[in-house]
Design a protein around this motif. Sequence first.
Motif, mmCIF file in Angstrom:
data_model
loop_
_atom_site.group_PDB
_atom_site.id
_atom_site.type_symbol
_atom_site.label_atom_id
_atom_site.label_comp_id
_atom_site.label_asym_id
_atom_site.label_seq_id
_atom_site.Cartn_x
_atom_site.Cartn_y
_atom_site.Cartn_z
ATOM 1 N N THR A 233 0.836 -1.199 0.000
ATOM 2 C CA THR A 233 0.000 0.000 0.000
ATOM 3 C C THR A 233 0.872 1.252 0.000
ATOM 4 O OG1 THR A 233 -1.520 -1.284 1.365
ATOM 5 C CG2 THR A 233 -2.012 1.043 1.108
ATOM 6 N N LEU A 234 0.638 2.126 -0.978
ATOM 7 C CA LEU A 234 1.410 3.356 -1.113
ATOM 8 C C LEU A 234 0.651 4.479 -0.413
ATOM 9 C CD1 LEU A 234 2.272 3.033 -4.928
ATOM 10 C CD2 LEU A 234 3.313 1.859 -2.965
ATOM 11 N N LEU A 235 1.208 4.966 0.687
ATOM 12 C CA LEU A 235 0.507 5.966 1.502
ATOM 13 C C LEU A 235 1.116 7.348 1.288
ATOM 14 C CD1 LEU A 235 0.132 3.957 4.834
ATOM 15 C CD2 LEU A 235 -1.588 4.348 3.070
ATOM 16 N N GLY A 236 0.267 8.334 1.087
ATOM 17 C CA GLY A 236 0.715 9.707 0.895
ATOM 18 C C GLY A 236 0.222 10.619 2.005
ATOM 19 N N PRO A 237 -0.914 11.297 1.804
ATOM 20 C CA PRO A 237 -1.372 12.255 2.818
ATOM 21 C C PRO A 237 -1.893 11.603 4.084
ATOM 22 C CG PRO A 237 -2.963 12.078 1.042
ATOM 23 C CD PRO A 237 -1.756 11.292 0.612
ATOM 24 N N GLY A 253 5.780 4.705 2.456
ATOM 25 C CA GLY A 253 5.454 6.120 2.580
ATOM 26 C C GLY A 253 6.730 6.903 2.836
ATOM 27 N N VAL A 254 6.706 8.172 2.530
ATOM 28 C CA VAL A 254 7.870 9.035 2.729
ATOM 29 C C VAL A 254 7.678 9.784 4.047
ATOM 30 C CG1 VAL A 254 9.200 10.933 1.755
ATOM 31 C CG2 VAL A 254 8.089 9.289 0.245
ATOM 32 N N ASP A 255 8.721 9.811 4.844
ATOM 33 C CA ASP A 255 8.631 10.458 6.159
ATOM 34 C C ASP A 255 8.713 11.976 5.988
ATOM 35 O OD1 ASP A 255 8.451 10.737 8.835
ATOM 36 O OD2 ASP A 255 10.536 10.213 9.265
ATOM 37 N N LEU A 256 7.575 12.642 6.062
ATOM 38 C CA LEU A 256 7.530 14.101 5.902
ATOM 39 C C LEU A 256 6.787 14.723 7.077
ATOM 40 C CD1 LEU A 256 6.463 14.423 2.138
ATOM 41 C CD2 LEU A 256 8.720 14.898 3.109
ATOM 42 N N PHE A 264 -8.805 12.204 5.082
ATOM 43 C CA PHE A 264 -9.262 11.298 4.019
ATOM 44 C C PHE A 264 -8.521 11.504 2.707
ATOM 45 C CE2 PHE A 264 -12.955 12.857 6.505
ATOM 46 C CZ PHE A 264 -13.187 11.720 7.240
ATOM 47 N N GLY A 265 -7.580 12.436 2.607
ATOM 48 C CA GLY A 265 -7.047 12.872 1.316
ATOM 49 C C GLY A 265 -7.801 14.105 0.871
ATOM 50 N N GLY A 266 -7.336 14.729 -0.200
ATOM 51 C CA GLY A 266 -7.983 15.955 -0.654
ATOM 52 C C GLY A 266 -7.756 16.179 -2.130
ATOM 53 N N PRO A 267 -8.300 17.269 -2.664
ATOM 54 C CA PRO A 267 -8.186 17.516 -4.112
ATOM 55 C C PRO A 267 -6.821 18.022 -4.537
ATOM 56 C CG PRO A 267 -9.473 19.238 -3.056
ATOM 57 C CD PRO A 267 -9.188 18.218 -2.000
ATOM 58 N N ARG A 268 -6.067 18.664 -3.620
ATOM 59 C CA ARG A 268 -4.734 19.157 -3.992
ATOM 60 C C ARG A 268 -3.826 19.183 -2.769
ATOM 61 N NH1 ARG A 268 -8.379 22.952 -3.847
ATOM 62 N NH2 ARG A 268 -8.949 22.523 -5.995
ATOM 63 N N CYS A 269 -2.530 19.155 -3.047
ATOM 64 C CA CYS A 269 -1.540 19.155 -1.960
ATOM 65 C C CYS A 269 -1.486 20.539 -1.322
ATOM 66 C CB CYS A 269 -0.176 18.783 -2.536
ATOM 67 S SG CYS A 269 1.181 19.063 -1.391
ATOM 68 N N PRO A 270 -1.709 20.651 -0.013
ATOM 69 C CA PRO A 270 -1.650 21.964 0.640
ATOM 70 C C PRO A 270 -0.275 22.620 0.529
ATOM 71 C CG PRO A 270 -2.696 20.355 2.073
ATOM 72 C CD PRO A 270 -2.118 19.595 0.919
ATOM 73 N N VAL A 271 0.797 21.830 0.466
ATOM 74 C CA VAL A 271 2.143 22.381 0.337
ATOM 75 C C VAL A 271 2.456 22.715 -1.116
ATOM 76 C CG1 VAL A 271 4.587 21.796 0.573
ATOM 77 C CG2 VAL A 271 2.994 21.251 2.422
ATOM 78 N N GLY A 272 1.962 21.900 -2.007
ATOM 79 C CA GLY A 272 2.111 22.208 -3.434
ATOM 80 C C GLY A 272 2.953 21.229 -4.219
ATOM 81 N N ASP A 273 3.836 20.464 -3.542
ATOM 82 C CA ASP A 273 4.730 19.592 -4.330
ATOM 83 C C ASP A 273 4.304 18.115 -4.332
ATOM 84 O OD1 ASP A 273 5.332 18.835 -1.759
ATOM 85 O OD2 ASP A 273 7.412 19.526 -1.799
ATOM 86 N N HIS A 274 3.339 17.756 -3.511
ATOM 87 C CA HIS A 274 2.855 16.365 -3.436
ATOM 88 C C HIS A 274 4.024 15.387 -3.260
ATOM 89 C CE1 HIS A 274 -0.057 13.046 -5.087
ATOM 90 N NE2 HIS A 274 -0.158 13.187 -3.777
ATOM 91 N N ALA A 275 4.997 15.825 -2.447
ATOM 92 C CA ALA A 275 6.219 15.026 -2.291
ATOM 93 C C ALA A 275 5.959 13.690 -1.607
ATOM 94 C CB ALA A 275 7.248 15.820 -1.489
ATOM 95 N N LEU A 280 8.153 8.757 -4.006
ATOM 96 C CA LEU A 280 8.216 7.286 -4.056
ATOM 97 C C LEU A 280 8.628 6.872 -5.461
ATOM 98 C CD1 LEU A 280 5.100 5.720 -2.263
ATOM 99 C CD2 LEU A 280 7.506 5.513 -1.623
ATOM 100 N N GLU A 281 9.804 6.263 -5.586
ATOM 101 C CA GLU A 281 10.333 5.908 -6.905
ATOM 102 C C GLU A 281 9.754 4.582 -7.390
ATOM 103 O OE1 GLU A 281 12.248 7.609 -8.799
ATOM 104 O OE2 GLU A 281 12.696 9.244 -7.415
#
Length: 296
Positions: A233-237, A253-256, A264-275, A280-281
Amino acid sequence: VRAKTAVLRLGGMGEVVLAGRITAALAPVVFVTRRAWLTLAAALPGVVEARAAEDGLDLRDCGAVVDLQGSLRARWLLARAGGGPRRGLARADLRRRARVWFKLPAPAPLPARFAAAAGGPAAPAPWLTAPGPPAPPAAWGLVPGAAWATKRWPPEAWAALITQLPGTLRLFGGPEDDALLSVLAEAAPARVEIIVEAGFERTLPGLAACGVVIGGDTGLSHLARALGRPTLTLLGPTTAEDGLWADHAHTLGVDLPCRPCSRFGGPRCPVGDHACLRALEPGQVAAAAAALRAQP
Ligand code: SF4
């Protein structure tokens, strides 16, 4: 004869799948959910009947009610439905919001709160069986879609992953994912099968016959895990400890410091880069998936 227990969870799909971790212990169960999930709910262990909440509820034939939603709407529905004594989910909305805003410790994850409401432990995976004869787990299963944009790994990353995985691949999604999956299939058209449907007739046996399933934090990934398929499972927000993957060993997941940035997730990244997902390579995901597949 044991009296039926009504269990209510309205949605989304992943939460209905997870409710299957407590239904066997409550059997026989009448499962109340959204019309879209009736087929899925009927397949959960111990469920003898699935009823649509939209139809107006009559639960007078049930001896007890377990409300796994805990919302005002659920309480309103159940107040008019009859049924026996009621137990309910301890909601954690405020603590989950505080976790997102101030990065406070996560409250008890949903499967644990489901189990507490049901009065017993949550069953381990697998807790769901696909209909029909078992098929040899051959293909890779990929679940590229998700309801919220921030939960989706970028399409170019999925395409690169497809080129790196050997053998046949099966892409799963709902009708809203059709265009995305068609584009991704062009990365290896001779090796890719697409399973897109609103229901579960092809999805359940298709997932059950995958060697490893790779997907985001979304309902079909939960379904793959419920069926006992090794699921990466690839976890982001969202993070594992915040939600529905708390006792799942195979997440990436990336430790940020911005995670989790929403419940629940959202329509766009609040920071802007969706890192959280862009970093995740594909090679990293392919290696983790291969290692999972190599496990006995
Ligand atoms: S990078 Fe951070 S802020 Fe942006 S979607 Fe991911 S977790 Fe949220």
